[in-house]
Design an enzyme around this catalytic site. Structure first.
Site, mmCIF file in Angstrom:
data_model
loop_
_atom_site.group_PDB
_atom_site.id
_atom_site.type_symbol
_atom_site.label_atom_id
_atom_site.label_comp_id
_atom_site.label_asym_id
_atom_site.label_seq_id
_atom_site.Cartn_x
_atom_site.Cartn_y
_atom_site.Cartn_z
ATOM 1 N N ASN A 23 0.804 -1.228 0.000
ATOM 2 C CA ASN A 23 0.000 0.000 0.000
ATOM 3 C C ASN A 23 0.841 1.284 0.000
ATOM 4 O O ASN A 23 0.329 2.364 0.280
ATOM 5 C CB ASN A 23 -1.007 0.018 1.171
ATOM 6 C CG ASN A 23 -0.294 0.021 2.519
ATOM 7 O OD1 ASN A 23 0.945 0.071 2.574
ATOM 8 N ND2 ASN A 23 -1.048 -0.013 3.603
ATOM 9 N N ASP A 25 3.191 2.543 1.911
ATOM 10 C CA ASP A 25 3.585 3.346 3.089
ATOM 11 C C ASP A 25 5.000 3.035 3.567
ATOM 12 O O ASP A 25 5.430 3.500 4.628
ATOM 13 C CB ASP A 25 2.576 3.146 4.240
ATOM 14 C CG ASP A 25 2.587 1.718 4.776
ATOM 15 O OD1 ASP A 25 3.318 0.872 4.205
ATOM 16 O OD2 ASP A 25 1.877 1.441 5.750
ATOM 17 N N ASP A 29 3.542 -5.577 4.131
ATOM 18 C CA ASP A 29 2.213 -5.830 4.710
ATOM 19 C C ASP A 29 1.533 -7.033 4.055
ATOM 20 O O ASP A 29 2.074 -7.637 3.132
ATOM 21 C CB ASP A 29 1.326 -4.578 4.579
ATOM 22 C CG ASP A 29 1.318 -4.053 3.151
ATOM 23 O OD1 ASP A 29 1.335 -4.878 2.228
ATOM 24 O OD2 ASP A 29 1.330 -2.820 2.952
ATOM 25 N N ASP A 98 3.407 -17.409 14.441
ATOM 26 C CA ASP A 98 4.335 -17.382 15.563
ATOM 27 C C ASP A 98 3.518 -17.225 16.836
ATOM 28 O O ASP A 98 2.640 -16.364 16.920
ATOM 29 C CB ASP A 98 5.268 -16.170 15.407
ATOM 30 C CG ASP A 98 6.708 -16.518 15.704
ATOM 31 O OD1 ASP A 98 6.968 -16.951 16.834
ATOM 32 O OD2 ASP A 98 7.548 -16.342 14.817
ATOM 33 N N ASP A 199 7.723 -19.486 20.073
ATOM 34 C CA ASP A 199 8.905 -18.690 20.396
ATOM 35 C C ASP A 199 9.499 -19.073 21.760
ATOM 36 O O ASP A 199 8.764 -19.157 22.751
ATOM 37 C CB ASP A 199 8.469 -17.217 20.425
ATOM 38 C CG ASP A 199 9.629 -16.267 20.524
ATOM 39 O OD1 ASP A 199 10.441 -16.223 19.595
ATOM 40 O OD2 ASP A 199 9.728 -15.552 21.550
ATOM 41 N N GLU A 253 10.805 -23.337 19.310
ATOM 42 C CA GLU A 253 12.167 -22.802 19.243
ATOM 43 C C GLU A 253 12.877 -23.158 20.544
ATOM 44 O O GLU A 253 12.363 -22.886 21.631
ATOM 45 C CB GLU A 253 12.131 -21.285 19.071
ATOM 46 C CG GLU A 253 13.526 -20.710 18.868
ATOM 47 C CD GLU A 253 13.623 -19.216 19.140
ATOM 48 O OE1 GLU A 253 14.517 -18.578 18.591
ATOM 49 O OE2 GLU A 253 12.799 -18.678 19.922
ATOM 50 N N HIS A 325 15.146 -14.588 10.791
ATOM 51 C CA HIS A 325 15.211 -13.162 11.127
ATOM 52 C C HIS A 325 16.152 -12.868 12.300
ATOM 53 O O HIS A 325 16.331 -11.722 12.664
ATOM 54 C CB HIS A 325 13.799 -12.678 11.473
ATOM 55 C CG HIS A 325 13.281 -13.385 12.694
ATOM 56 N ND1 HIS A 325 12.994 -14.740 12.703
ATOM 57 C CD2 HIS A 325 13.051 -12.956 13.946
ATOM 58 C CE1 HIS A 325 12.611 -15.092 13.911
ATOM 59 N NE2 HIS A 325 12.630 -14.028 14.690
ATOM 60 N N ASP A 326 16.730 -13.910 12.916
ATOM 61 C CA ASP A 326 17.609 -13.713 14.070
ATOM 62 C C ASP A 326 19.089 -13.861 13.724
ATOM 63 O O ASP A 326 19.929 -13.739 14.622
ATOM 64 C CB ASP A 326 17.281 -14.735 15.165
ATOM 65 C CG ASP A 326 15.988 -14.405 15.873
ATOM 66 O OD1 ASP A 326 15.598 -13.229 15.887
ATOM 67 O OD2 ASP A 326 15.363 -15.338 16.419
HETATM 68 C C1 NOJ Z 1 13.202 -15.535 19.452
HETATM 69 C C2 NOJ Z 1 12.769 -14.718 18.269
HETATM 70 O O1 NOJ Z 1 13.035 -15.427 17.095
HETATM 71 C C3 NOJ Z 1 13.501 -13.413 18.364
HETATM 72 O O2 NOJ Z 1 13.367 -12.637 17.204
HETATM 73 C C4 NOJ Z 1 13.017 -12.685 19.582
HETATM 74 O O3 NOJ Z 1 13.771 -11.499 19.735
HETATM 75 C C5 NOJ Z 1 13.157 -13.532 20.837
HETATM 76 N N1 NOJ Z 1 12.748 -14.892 20.640
HETATM 77 C C6 NOJ Z 1 12.314 -12.976 21.930
HETATM 78 O O4 NOJ Z 1 10.959 -13.131 21.625
#
Ligand code: NOJ
Length: 547
Positions: A23, A25, A29, A98, A199, A253, A325-326
């Site tokens: 969109n 911005d 999304d 998640d 998580d 996780e 993403h970590d």
């Molecule tokens: C694991 C997640 O993958 C991470 O991105 C997050 O910062 C920590 N858990 C805390 O939720």
């Protein structure tokens, strides 16, 4: 078999903020995701894992949730989510959400109530303690930000936060909290989602009395008292009951999880999780966290792979991943930016042919690499900033910044590079975060046109693996274990074999195929070079033989 569909699948992970802006911005999304669902399907994956989409003040980009039953306005609304979900299902893809229940945001209504007084309906939803002899309740550090306790003047008490200050830990010992979790699960399962990535799920049960941790492990000193805690199996089996009402699966996780503890969650009649993410193979160039660097060692990576392949075989099921993403981008870590295409394709082969359910993280399929911003002020991730400001303070700025370049989670959070137009085609507006300047060379549109690209190579490998019984179910045997350049493993199933050969060297490598292969007539099924030579592997060459 009911509930076991995940074993033959592969997933694509979306970190929505940087995926595609529908969109204008500047923020990715669900409108953008909707437009790209066919693209995702074209990768030959069978499912999507969404990192948190919920309302959140974004202290930890969605992992600090302020409403579990809604969608962040930056990303759309529930109606748009349903549209994406239904379309993904029409395309034959599962969708998992998640589930972040170790903590909430401090802006969640439960916490806003809880902090008001010691006796209100939510006062025991979090972990509150009095000061101990005028000091903090115990010596635990937060994994993200200083000590793990924050003072709240209204209650004259401290609350526990294993992660950032804005992520107070829930008190899972409170049955009401567990009922809330089950309700949240039902809410999304009733809508039609197919499961959860849970998580830091191994952290949700804390040791009684919260004893002091070991003083000499900074950041993780309390971990022995909150990882695999006393009631974890009990709590997870309650959540498992909810999943049993649906055809749903659970992926937990498990930071620092060992094969031994993972098997307790995933194996036997008390099984409470279907899959787990462990971190062992993400430490081939670092210790405990990417921020504590050490030189990459292939033998370390192989040992981790081997351990999980061997010890789970026949007892539980592996997850396979190299990015999320970590973690910073894998080409910049285990491969080579100079041999971009070669190492990007080799890394795909190296993990996609192991036994387990593979995950591909957005941008990994085109070989996105780490971003290198010239000041710490330009970084946004809470843990990167905190590491920079807390550790190695005597090092020069250049050295500390170099460490951030190698380790920051922000490298995996730059906008997806769709084409070579302005802002990498991610948005028509102003992107919310820096686009990696290499987008003119690394982008989806260009790779679509190139049959040799990393993108098309991922497609090929994922397609192959889906159709190959050996790739899906075979046992794992490794060769050349001591080599720091060669990674060779065999998969075997019902007298059929795949032999996977990966060079981690930037130089040509002489090598000799294994005896068994020489004795039988094999066929080269996949290779990342056009004309592979007998006895020689080119830089970062990868081959998959079948026999
Ligand atoms: C694991 C997640 O993958 C991470 O991105 C997050 O910062 C920590 N858990 C805390 O939720």
């Amino acid at each position: 078999m009911k509930n076991e569909w995940y074993k033959s699948m592969s997933f694509y992970q979306i970190w929505i903020r940087s995926f595609y802006d529908g969109n204008g911005d500047g923020i990715g999304d669900l409108y953008g995701v909707y437009e790209k669902l066919e693209y995702i399907k074209s990768l030959n994956v069978d499912g999507i894992w969404f990192s948190p989409l919920y309302p959140s003040p974004n202290a930890d980009f969605g992992y600090d949730i302020s409403d579990y039953r809604n969608i962040h306005t930056d990303y759309g609304d529930l109606e748009q989510f349903r549209k994406v979900l239904n379309r993904a299902h029409e395309l034959g893809m599962k969708v998992i959400m998640d589930l972040v229940i170790n903590h909430t945001s401090d802006e969640h209504p439960w916490f806003i109530e809880s902090r008001k007084s010691r006796n209100n309906p939510y006062s025991d939803y979090y972990i509150w303690r009095d000061a101990k002899n005028g000091k903090l309740p115990n010596n635990w550090d937060s994994l993200f930000e200083g000590k793990a306790w924050e003072y709240c003047p209204e209650r004259e008490q401290y609350y526990l936060h294993i992660f950032a200050k804005k992520q107070p830990d829930l008190n899972m010992d409170n049955p009401k909290v567990r009922e809330e979790v089950k309700d949240i699960m039902r809410f999304w399962l009733d809508m039609g989602v197919d499961g959860f990535r849970e998580d830091v799920i191994t952290f949700i049960s804390k040791a009684k009395n919260l004893p002091d941790g070991l003083p000499f492990i900074p950041a993780a000193n309390g971990m022995p008292y909150y990882k695999d805690g006393p009631h974890i199996h009990e709590y997870l089996s309650e959540f498992r009951e909810v999943c049993k009402e649906y055809d749903c699966f659970q992926l937990g996780e498990g930071p620092m999880t060992t094969t031994k503890s993972a098997l307790l969650y995933m194996n036997g009649k008390d099984k409470v999780l279907d899959l787990m993410f462990h971190f062992d193979h993400m430490m081939a160039d670092c210790i405990f966290t990417e921020y504590i660097r050490r030189p990459f060692k292939l033998t370390r990576l192989k040992r981790a792979f081997r351990k999980w392949q061997k010890e789970l075989n026949g007892r539980a099921w592996n997850t396979l991943y190299l990015e999320n993403h970590d973690h910073p981008r894998v080409i910049s870590r285990y491969g080579s930016e100079k041999f971009h295409r070669e190492s990007g394709t080799m890394l795909a082969v190296c993990y996609l042919f192991q036994q387990g359910t593979p995950f591909v993280y957005q941008g990994q399929e085109i070989g996105m690499t780490n971003i290198r911003l010239d000041s710490i002020d330009k970084y946004i991730d809470v843990s990167s900033k905190n590491n920079y400001h807390s550790f190695h303070l005597k090092d020069s700025v250049a050295k500390r910044l170099a460490r951030i370049h190698a380790s920051s989670r922000d490298s995996s959070r730059t906008p997806m590079q769709w084409d070579s137009s302005e802002n990498a085609g991610f948005t028509t507006g102003t992107p919310w975060f820096y686009v990696n300047p290499n987008y003119k060379k690394i982008n989806v549109a260009d790779e679509e046109k190139d049959p040799q690209s990393i993108l098309n190579f991922y497609r090929k490998c994922l397609k192959y693996r889906k159709k190959s019984e050996v790739a899906l179910w075979g046992d794992y045997t490794e060769y050349y274990k001591a080599s720091e350049h060669l990674f060779v493993y065999r998969r075997s199933y019902k007298n059929k074999y795949l032999l996977i050969v990966c060079s981690f060297s930037p130089h040509k490598l002489k090598w000799r195929n294994i005896r068994e292969f020489r004795d039988r007539k094999g066929r080269l099924a996949i290779c990342n070079y056009k004309n592979p030579k007998r006895g020689i592997l080119k830089p970062y060459e990868a081959r998959v033989y079948e026999y």
